[in-house]
Write a protein that holds these residues in place. Structure first.
Motif, mmCIF file in Angstrom:
data_model
loop_
_atom_site.group_PDB
_atom_site.id
_atom_site.type_symbol
_atom_site.label_atom_id
_atom_site.label_comp_id
_atom_site.label_asym_id
_atom_site.label_seq_id
_atom_site.Cartn_x
_atom_site.Cartn_y
_atom_site.Cartn_z
ATOM 1 N N ASP A 141 0.783 -1.365 0.002
ATOM 2 C CA ASP A 141 0.000 0.079 0.100
ATOM 3 C C ASP A 141 0.656 1.280 0.000
ATOM 4 O O ASP A 141 0.153 2.220 0.065
ATOM 5 C CB ASP A 141 -1.060 -0.050 1.200
ATOM 6 C CG ASP A 141 -2.084 -0.869 1.213
ATOM 7 O OD1 ASP A 141 -2.313 -1.501 -0.132
ATOM 8 O OD2 ASP A 141 -2.480 -1.594 2.145
ATOM 9 N N ALA A 142 2.132 1.066 -0.212
ATOM 10 C CA ALA A 142 3.035 2.202 -0.211
ATOM 11 C C ALA A 142 2.789 3.400 -1.051
ATOM 12 O O ALA A 142 2.578 4.784 -0.851
ATOM 13 C CB ALA A 142 4.468 2.038 -0.537
ATOM 14 N N GLU A 143 2.482 3.021 -2.270
ATOM 15 C CA GLU A 143 1.778 4.060 -3.229
ATOM 16 C C GLU A 143 0.475 4.777 -3.047
ATOM 17 O O GLU A 143 0.535 5.947 -3.147
ATOM 18 C CB GLU A 143 1.854 3.573 -4.769
ATOM 19 C CG GLU A 143 3.196 3.102 -5.355
ATOM 20 C CD GLU A 143 3.529 1.816 -4.965
ATOM 21 O OE1 GLU A 143 4.441 1.224 -5.609
ATOM 22 O OE2 GLU A 143 2.900 1.050 -3.940
ATOM 23 N N GLN A 144 -0.321 4.022 -2.340
ATOM 24 C CA GLN A 144 -1.715 4.513 -1.879
ATOM 25 C C GLN A 144 -1.716 5.452 -0.773
ATOM 26 O O GLN A 144 -1.836 6.512 -0.936
ATOM 27 C CB GLN A 144 -2.596 3.446 -1.491
ATOM 28 C CG GLN A 144 -3.782 3.864 -1.038
ATOM 29 C CD GLN A 144 -4.728 4.647 -1.998
ATOM 30 O OE1 GLN A 144 -4.949 4.222 -3.073
ATOM 31 N NE2 GLN A 144 -5.193 5.782 -1.502
ATOM 32 N N HIS A 145 -0.466 5.437 0.154
ATOM 33 C CA HIS A 145 -0.207 6.242 1.286
ATOM 34 C C HIS A 145 0.403 7.404 0.658
ATOM 35 O O HIS A 145 0.049 8.410 0.933
ATOM 36 C CB HIS A 145 0.739 5.359 2.246
ATOM 37 C CG HIS A 145 -0.042 4.462 3.094
ATOM 38 N ND1 HIS A 145 -1.222 4.661 3.776
ATOM 39 C CD2 HIS A 145 0.130 3.239 3.244
ATOM 40 C CE1 HIS A 145 -1.597 3.607 4.446
ATOM 41 N NE2 HIS A 145 -0.867 2.589 4.166
ATOM 42 N N ALA A 146 1.295 7.298 -0.231
ATOM 43 C CA ALA A 146 1.856 8.413 -1.036
ATOM 44 C C ALA A 146 0.972 9.265 -1.585
ATOM 45 O O ALA A 146 0.942 10.547 -1.768
ATOM 46 C CB ALA A 146 2.981 7.953 -1.941
ATOM 47 N N ILE A 149 -1.020 6.771 -10.111
ATOM 48 C CA ILE A 149 -1.594 7.187 -8.705
ATOM 49 C C ILE A 149 -1.021 8.437 -8.066
ATOM 50 O O ILE A 149 -1.352 9.228 -7.191
ATOM 51 C CB ILE A 149 -1.500 5.840 -7.700
ATOM 52 C CG1 ILE A 149 -2.425 6.137 -6.511
ATOM 53 C CG2 ILE A 149 -0.107 5.839 -7.323
ATOM 54 C CD1 ILE A 149 -2.412 4.800 -5.494
ATOM 55 N N VAL A 150 0.338 8.855 -8.534
ATOM 56 C CA VAL A 150 0.956 9.953 -8.201
ATOM 57 C C VAL A 150 1.425 10.784 -9.102
ATOM 58 O O VAL A 150 2.444 11.663 -9.071
ATOM 59 C CB VAL A 150 2.332 9.404 -7.239
ATOM 60 C CG1 VAL A 150 1.724 8.771 -6.074
ATOM 61 C CG2 VAL A 150 3.199 8.636 -8.033
ATOM 62 N N LYS A 151 0.986 10.834 -10.203
ATOM 63 C CA LYS A 151 1.228 11.547 -11.450
ATOM 64 C C LYS A 151 1.308 13.165 -11.293
ATOM 65 O O LYS A 151 0.440 13.430 -10.747
ATOM 66 C CB LYS A 151 0.438 11.068 -12.636
ATOM 67 C CG LYS A 151 0.984 11.622 -13.882
ATOM 68 C CD LYS A 151 0.415 10.824 -15.079
ATOM 69 C CE LYS A 151 1.317 10.072 -15.753
ATOM 70 N NZ LYS A 151 0.623 9.264 -16.979
ATOM 71 N N PRO A 152 2.401 13.767 -11.739
ATOM 72 C CA PRO A 152 2.410 15.235 -11.477
ATOM 73 C C PRO A 152 1.415 15.915 -12.471
ATOM 74 O O PRO A 152 1.025 15.240 -13.097
ATOM 75 C CB PRO A 152 3.788 15.608 -12.024
ATOM 76 C CG PRO A 152 4.484 14.248 -11.913
ATOM 77 C CD PRO A 152 3.754 13.097 -12.290
#
Length: 189
Positions: free
Chosen positions: A34-39, A79-82
């Motif tokens: 879940d690291a990316e979800q938290h980020a 999920i974290v795209k600028p």
């Protein structure tokens, strides 16, 4: 160490790139699914509070690397795209400070507190965190918004991704950074 949005902390998202989805390529086992979800949750919080954000992208000089710019794996995960004018810092070594203008941008914006998330805990996250601490930034490393892969020891023994992650965090905590959770950051920003 304390943190609040009044401190204008920068969120540093390190190497959250599609190439890391190939778990076999990187070692066969990964922790913190879940690291990316938290980020992503922290990224949304930073955007909602109009706080500084820096996206770090590893651009390997090895043409066969999944993180080489000619490879689709070099792209940020969706999920974290600028978005908009959020700065993208390209690097080709472990530290986001070497060969980039990250420090200059932070200093020009009078940023003295950093929150670090990303991949991988024992490589680029660790190296960037160590340099951030050495440069004097008050640094918070988010344990559940970072992840790594298992590693082979020098005698061929297999070390689990969780063990590698935990020992990397232990060597950084209270020396180069304060290791915290996503929940801690969300409760304080």
């Amino acid at each position: 160490m304390n943190i609040s949005k009044l401190d204008n902390p920068a969120l540093i998202l390190i190497d959250i790139q599609k190439g890391f989805d190939n778990i076999q390529y990187w070692g066969g086992q990964r922790n913190n699914a879940d690291a990316e979800q938290h980020a992503s949750e922290l990224l949304k919080l930073w955007r909602a509070n109009n706080l500084p954000i820096f996206h770090i992208k590893h651009c390997s000089s090895n043409p066969t690397s999944l993180l080489n710019e000619t490879n689709a794996g070099n792209e940020f995960k969706d999920i974290v795209k600028p978005i908009g004018e959020e700065p993208i810092i390209k690097k080709n070594v472990n530290s986001a400070f070497i060969g980039t203008n990250l420090k200059e941008q932070l200093d020009n914006a009078n940023i003295c507190k950093l929150v670090i998330v990303g991949l991988t805990t024992d490589h680029c996250v660790s190296t960037t965190t160590r340099m951030a601490g050495n440069f004097g930034y008050e640094t918070f490393l988010v344990s559940d918004a970072t992840a790594t892969f298992n590693k082979k020891g020098i005698d061929g023994q297999n070390f689990s991704a969780e063990l590698i992650h935990e020992t990397a965090l232990a060597s950084l905590n209270d020396e180069f950074a304060t290791v915290v959770t996503t929940k801690f950051i969300k409760e304080n920003i």
